[in-house]
Write an enzyme that holds these catalytic residues in place. Structure first.
Site, short mmCIF file in Angstrom:
data_model
loop_
_atom_site.label_atom_id
_atom_site.label_comp_id
_atom_site.label_asym_id
_atom_site.label_seq_id
_atom_site.Cartn_x
_atom_site.Cartn_y
_atom_site.Cartn_z
N GLU A 1 46.96 7.71 77.03
CA GLU A 1 47.25 7.53 75.06
C GLU A 1 48.79 9.21 75.41
O GLU A 1 48.84 9.37 74.66
CB GLU A 1 46.21 7.97 74.95
CG GLU A 1 45.19 6.72 75.15
CD GLU A 1 46.38 4.82 74.36
OE1 GLU A 1 46.75 5.50 73.72
OE2 GLU A 1 45.22 4.37 75.29
N HIS B 1 51.95 8.24 75.67
CA HIS B 1 52.47 7.30 73.73
C HIS B 1 52.78 8.99 72.97
O HIS B 1 53.68 8.55 71.88
CB HIS B 1 51.42 7.47 72.97
CG HIS B 1 51.10 5.50 74.03
ND1 HIS B 1 52.36 4.68 73.26
CD2 HIS B 1 50.04 4.70 74.27
CE1 HIS B 1 51.93 3.18 74.04
NE2 HIS B 1 50.50 3.34 74.41
ZN LIG Z 1 49.55 2.18 75.55
#
Ligand SMILES: [Zn+2]
Length: 168
Positions: free
Chosen positions: A136, A139
């Site tokens: 994450e 991201h």
């Molecule tokens: Zn992802």
């Protein structure tokens, strides 16, 4: 409210730089956090980052409900140290549906972030939270699993096509 999930290569927000979240949290960010928790649950995902719902912000949620942990958000999360030892685990991504492959990451990481009250939190993990948080946090830096997978377990043809089209 369940939010639509942005996907590669259509949604450019997945590659955009993200902004830090400021404290105290605005009503909009509180609502976004609640919506992201609802969205990740609905999608049966283990984690979600704000760019995946179209917001270029350093906000991620981790959903380990299957392990008896309530979903929780992390604001401005970053990795401050990592183990030299890496492990390879199969990963997928809600923003890259149909593509799965082996991703090599440090086994253990130390993460620094802020909670909903803006309090600084630091923790070290060498299990699923480490794995999910690394995915994450990537991201929030515009990085996707298709940037690092060398061995695909599903969807390799799609990725080859993107490479041919210079989208990757
Ligand atoms: Zn992802």
């Amino acid at each position: 409210m369940v939010l639509p999930i942005k996907t590669f290569p259509k949604d450019k927000v997945l590659r955009e730089p993200t902004r830090r979240v400021e404290f105290p949290l605005s009503k909009d960010i509180v609502k976004l956090t609640q919506d992201m928790v609802e969205t990740v649950r609905k999608a049966d995902g283990v984690g979600l980052a704000a760019p995946q719902v179209g917001k270029p912000l350093k906000l991620i949620v981790i959903n380990m409900e299957k392990n008896g942990m309530s979903p929780f958000p992390l604001y401005n999360a970053k990795i401050v140290s990592k183990s030299l030892k890496k492990i390879e685990v199969e990963e997928g991504c809600l923003s890259v549906p149909g593509v799965y492959g082996m991703v090599k990451r440090p086994r253990k990481v130390k993460i620094e972030a802020q909670n909903m009250e803006g309090k600084k939190i630091t923790f070290t993990d060498d299990g699923w939270v480490s794995r999910i948080a690394q995915h994450e946090i990537d991201h929030t830096n515009g990085v996707l699993i298709i940037d690092s997978i060398k061995k695909y377990t599903q969807g390799e043809e799609q990725v080859k096509e993107w490479k041919k089209q210079k989208l990757l």
